[in-house]
Every structure is written in structure tokens, then in C-alpha cells.
Design a protein around this motif. Structure first.
Motif, PDB file in Angstrom:
ATOM      1  N   LEU A 297       0.835  -1.204   0.000  1.00 28.15           N
ATOM      2  CA  LEU A 297       0.000   0.000   0.000  1.00 28.15           C
ATOM      3  C   LEU A 297       0.866   1.249   0.000  1.00 28.15           C
ATOM      4  O   LEU A 297       0.572   2.215  -0.712  1.00 28.15           O
ATOM      5  CB  LEU A 297      -0.928   0.002   1.217  1.00 28.15           C
ATOM      6  CG  LEU A 297      -1.788   1.253   1.416  1.00 28.15           C
ATOM      7  CD1 LEU A 297      -2.625   1.539   0.172  1.00 28.15           C
ATOM      8  CD2 LEU A 297      -2.682   1.105   2.633  1.00 28.15           C
ATOM      9  N   VAL A 298       1.945   1.240   0.765  1.00 29.49           N
ATOM     10  CA  VAL A 298       2.845   2.394   0.793  1.00 29.49           C
ATOM     11  C   VAL A 298       3.363   2.688  -0.605  1.00 29.49           C
ATOM     12  O   VAL A 298       3.501   3.847  -1.013  1.00 29.49           O
ATOM     13  CB  VAL A 298       4.016   2.143   1.769  1.00 29.49           C
ATOM     14  CG1 VAL A 298       5.077   3.243   1.641  1.00 29.49           C
ATOM     15  CG2 VAL A 298       3.505   2.084   3.208  1.00 29.49           C
TER      16      VAL A 298
ATOM     17  N   PHE B 204       5.530  -4.813   6.469  1.00 29.72           N
ATOM     18  CA  PHE B 204       4.719  -3.657   6.808  1.00 29.72           C
ATOM     19  C   PHE B 204       5.629  -2.488   7.152  1.00 29.72           C
ATOM     20  O   PHE B 204       6.818  -2.634   7.408  1.00 29.72           O
ATOM     21  CB  PHE B 204       3.781  -3.952   7.980  1.00 29.72           C
ATOM     22  CG  PHE B 204       4.496  -4.265   9.276  1.00 29.72           C
ATOM     23  CD1 PHE B 204       4.841  -3.258  10.151  1.00 29.72           C
ATOM     24  CD2 PHE B 204       4.837  -5.575   9.584  1.00 29.72           C
ATOM     25  CE1 PHE B 204       5.512  -3.541  11.332  1.00 29.72           C
ATOM     26  CE2 PHE B 204       5.513  -5.868  10.767  1.00 29.72           C
ATOM     27  CZ  PHE B 204       5.846  -4.848  11.633  1.00 29.72           C
ATOM     28  N   THR B 205       5.049  -1.330   7.126  1.00 37.52           N
ATOM     29  CA  THR B 205       5.724  -0.110   7.559  1.00 37.52           C
ATOM     30  C   THR B 205       4.905   0.495   8.686  1.00 37.52           C
ATOM     31  O   THR B 205       3.690   0.608   8.570  1.00 37.52           O
ATOM     32  CB  THR B 205       5.852   0.886   6.397  1.00 37.52           C
ATOM     33  OG1 THR B 205       6.768   0.365   5.431  1.00 37.52           O
ATOM     34  CG2 THR B 205       6.362   2.244   6.890  1.00 37.52           C
TER      35      THR B 205
ATOM     36  N   TYR C 261       7.875  10.490   3.200  1.00 37.12           N
ATOM     37  CA  TYR C 261       8.276   9.984   4.517  1.00 37.12           C
ATOM     38  C   TYR C 261       8.010   8.487   4.618  1.00 37.12           C
ATOM     39  O   TYR C 261       8.859   7.714   5.085  1.00 37.12           O
ATOM     40  CB  TYR C 261       7.534  10.735   5.615  1.00 37.12           C
ATOM     41  CG  TYR C 261       7.742  10.140   6.993  1.00 37.12           C
ATOM     42  CD1 TYR C 261       8.913  10.378   7.704  1.00 37.12           C
ATOM     43  CD2 TYR C 261       6.765   9.341   7.576  1.00 37.12           C
ATOM     44  CE1 TYR C 261       9.111   9.816   8.967  1.00 37.12           C
ATOM     45  CE2 TYR C 261       6.951   8.785   8.831  1.00 37.12           C
ATOM     46  CZ  TYR C 261       8.124   9.026   9.520  1.00 37.12           C
ATOM     47  OH  TYR C 261       8.309   8.469  10.764  1.00 37.12           O
ATOM     48  N   GLU C 262       6.832   8.058   4.185  1.00 45.45           N
ATOM     49  CA  GLU C 262       6.511   6.635   4.239  1.00 45.45           C
ATOM     50  C   GLU C 262       7.496   5.811   3.412  1.00 45.45           C
ATOM     51  O   GLU C 262       7.943   4.738   3.830  1.00 45.45           O
ATOM     52  CB  GLU C 262       5.084   6.404   3.733  1.00 45.45           C
ATOM     53  CG  GLU C 262       4.008   6.960   4.645  1.00 45.45           C
ATOM     54  CD  GLU C 262       2.618   6.733   4.090  1.00 45.45           C
ATOM     55  OE1 GLU C 262       1.672   6.717   4.901  1.00 45.45           O
ATOM     56  OE2 GLU C 262       2.457   6.578   2.869  1.00 45.45           O
ATOM     57  N   LEU C 263       7.815   6.307   2.228  1.00 51.22           N
ATOM     58  CA  LEU C 263       8.735   5.584   1.353  1.00 51.22           C
ATOM     59  C   LEU C 263      10.143   5.522   1.936  1.00 51.22           C
ATOM     60  O   LEU C 263      10.854   4.527   1.766  1.00 51.22           O
ATOM     61  CB  LEU C 263       8.771   6.244  -0.030  1.00 51.22           C
ATOM     62  CG  LEU C 263       7.472   6.146  -0.843  1.00 51.22           C
ATOM     63  CD1 LEU C 263       7.554   7.051  -2.068  1.00 51.22           C
ATOM     64  CD2 LEU C 263       7.200   4.705  -1.275  1.00 51.22           C
ATOM     65  N   LEU C 264      10.553   6.578   2.629  1.00 52.91           N
ATOM     66  CA  LEU C 264      11.894   6.608   3.195  1.00 52.91           C
ATOM     67  C   LEU C 264      11.997   5.795   4.480  1.00 52.91           C
ATOM     68  O   LEU C 264      12.992   5.097   4.705  1.00 52.91           O
ATOM     69  CB  LEU C 264      12.310   8.058   3.467  1.00 52.91           C
ATOM     70  CG  LEU C 264      12.478   8.948   2.229  1.00 52.91           C
ATOM     71  CD1 LEU C 264      12.892  10.354   2.643  1.00 52.91           C
ATOM     72  CD2 LEU C 264      13.483   8.363   1.240  1.00 52.91           C
TER      73      LEU C 264
ATOM     74  N   THR D 267       4.082   6.875  -8.197  1.00 51.91           N
ATOM     75  CA  THR D 267       3.678   6.520  -6.846  1.00 51.91           C
ATOM     76  C   THR D 267       3.065   7.705  -6.119  1.00 51.91           C
ATOM     77  O   THR D 267       2.113   7.557  -5.348  1.00 51.91           O
ATOM     78  CB  THR D 267       4.883   5.981  -6.059  1.00 51.91           C
ATOM     79  OG1 THR D 267       5.423   4.844  -6.747  1.00 51.91           O
ATOM     80  CG2 THR D 267       4.485   5.555  -4.658  1.00 51.91           C
ATOM     81  N   LEU D 268       3.591   8.898  -6.370  1.00 46.98           N
ATOM     82  CA  LEU D 268       3.059  10.099  -5.737  1.00 46.98           C
ATOM     83  C   LEU D 268       1.804  10.625  -6.424  1.00 46.98           C
ATOM     84  O   LEU D 268       1.205  11.593  -5.964  1.00 46.98           O
ATOM     85  CB  LEU D 268       4.125  11.205  -5.729  1.00 46.98           C
ATOM     86  CG  LEU D 268       5.382  10.950  -4.894  1.00 46.98           C
ATOM     87  CD1 LEU D 268       6.354  12.116  -5.030  1.00 46.98           C
ATOM     88  CD2 LEU D 268       5.047  10.708  -3.440  1.00 46.98           C
TER      89      LEU D 268
END
Length: 232
Positions: A15-16, A134-135, A154-157, A176-177
């Protein structure tokens, strides 16, 4: 969501990395709802996730007087929002591209100052059953950011914090963005998206990030992000 333990956002890495675009209030609604659903166990298998305007405003430092109207407007838009997810079609072995709605039901309760949502059935695997990949991060770490791109970046990093860096193809990152058709010039992308997002990440979150770029031939094709934890 009264304790730090209860403000953990957990998302499937699929999902991220899925392609979607939400504006800031919609993104906050989804993140808040994920936390609320996992805390109460309502809205994951059945029932509604309830978002009280007052508590939502407190979570994100928003004006309590206007937040309920913003929540109502966001619910109307979220009802038609979806992600684009990719996996492998089991019968053919080919890539499958799927559009998956975030929510199946959106409601608002004027007398109670609250809205409700029900996550779509096909969305549930992305926010539940996350025993493998998961993140997770604390909701308050992104609560003060005002850029939708900053939250997504932020989520991707934070996915790659333990590795200390992440290299992303620019075309993939833009898709993705949710900005695949915008910012055709790399300088425009850096000035309008990447650098403002990193400024907010470095100011408000628990990581520090910078970037460099890599060329394929004469064209910049990749961004390489260096990621470290926030200094103690």
C-alpha cells in the motif's frame, strides 16, 4: 488514541508503494482511520470507523471550529478515491494492475460532529494481516506536515531507514506520488516537490534525509536518498 502506543500507523508495504493521490485532509483521514480501526477493531472486518471532529483536530493541531466541515467534504471525495496496485496474475504470470477503492461507505453525523467510514473489502488486506511486510510509524510524526508529498515520501523513506538509503527511479516515484503527468523537468520536480517535502520531513519527523541524483547517459533518472534517524 490516548497513548503513544495507540498512535501507530501500520500499512502494508504494497500500500505504501501503490500509486494514489490524496489531498492533505483526505490523507489525514485515512491515516487516522487506520489507527482508529486497529485500536477499536471496528471497520476492519465489519462496522464503521468513527472519527470525531474534536479528537481529529487535536491529533493534527487543526482549528476545531472548521474541522468538521473539512471532514464532511473529505468523505464525499474519498468515496470515489482509489489506489492503483500491481501484482502478478496467477493464471498467466503477467503483471496485473488493479484499481481498489479506499472506502465502501462514507457517512456524517451533524448532531454529533463526527464522520464514519467503512474500508472497502479489497482494501482490508493492505491494512490488516500485516505479520510479514509492513511499515509502521507514529501518527504524530506526520501530523504537523502540510505537504501531501512530504507524508508519502516519509513513508517511502522510513521503509528503508535500517538500510540508510533508498534509490528511486524518478518515473516510478512520480507515479507513486500520483504526479506521473506533471513536472516533466527534473529541476521543477526537485524545486516544487522533493525539496519542500524533505524540508518538512527534516523539521517534523524522526528521520533526517537528503538526496543526490544519478544519470543514465545524460538524463537524470534516479534520486538517491540518504536516511538517518533523528539525532537524540
Amino acid at each position: 488514541m490516548s497513548s503513544k502506543k495507540q498512535t501507530i500507523v501500520v500499512k502494508s508495504n504494497k500500500l505504501v508503494e501503490a500509486s494514489y493521490r490524496l489531498d492533505l485532509i483526505e490523507q489525514r483521514v485515512i491515516l487516522y482511520a487506520i489507527v482508529e480501526a486497529r485500536e477499536t477493531q471496528k471497520g476492519l472486518a465489519d462496522g464503521f470507523v468513527t472519527i470525531e471532529a474534536k479528537r481529529f483536530a487535536q491529533a493534527f493541531g487543526m482549528d476545531e471550529g472548521s474541522v468538521y466541515g473539512q471532514l464532511k467534504d473529505a468523505m464525499k471525495v474519498l468515496f470515489n478515491r482509489f489506489i492503483v496496485a500491481r501484482d502478478i496474475h496467477p493464471e498467466s504470470g503477467k503483471e496485473r494492475v488493479s484499481m481498489i477503492r479506499w472506502i465502501s461507505t462514507a457517512s456524517y453525523i451533524d448532531g454529533a460532529g463526527a464522520v464514519q467510514l467503512r474500508f472497502a473489502t479489497d482494501m482490508l488486506p493492505y491494512i490488516t494481516r500485516l505479520e510479514t511486510e509492513f511499515t509502521s510509524y507514529r501518527l504524530e510524526k506526520i501530523g504537523r506536515m502540510s505537504s501531501v508529498h512530504a507524508v508519502r515520501l516519509y513513508e517511502l523513506l522510513v521503509q528503508h531507514l535500517s538500510f540508510g538509503k533508498r534509490e528511486m527511479e524518478i518515473a516510478w516515484l512520480k507515479e507513486t506520488l500520483g504526479i506521473a503527468d506533471a513536472y516533466s523537468r527534473i529541476e521543477s520536480l526537485k524545486r516544487s516537490v522533493i525539496e519542500p517535502a524533505l524540508a518538512q520531513i527534516n523539521e517534523h519527523t524522526d528521520i533526517r534525509a537528503s538526496y543526490s541524483q544519478r544519470k543514465t547517459g545524460r538524463t537524470v533518472t534516479h534520486l538517491i536518498f540518504a536516511i538517518t534517524p533523528e539525532p537524540k
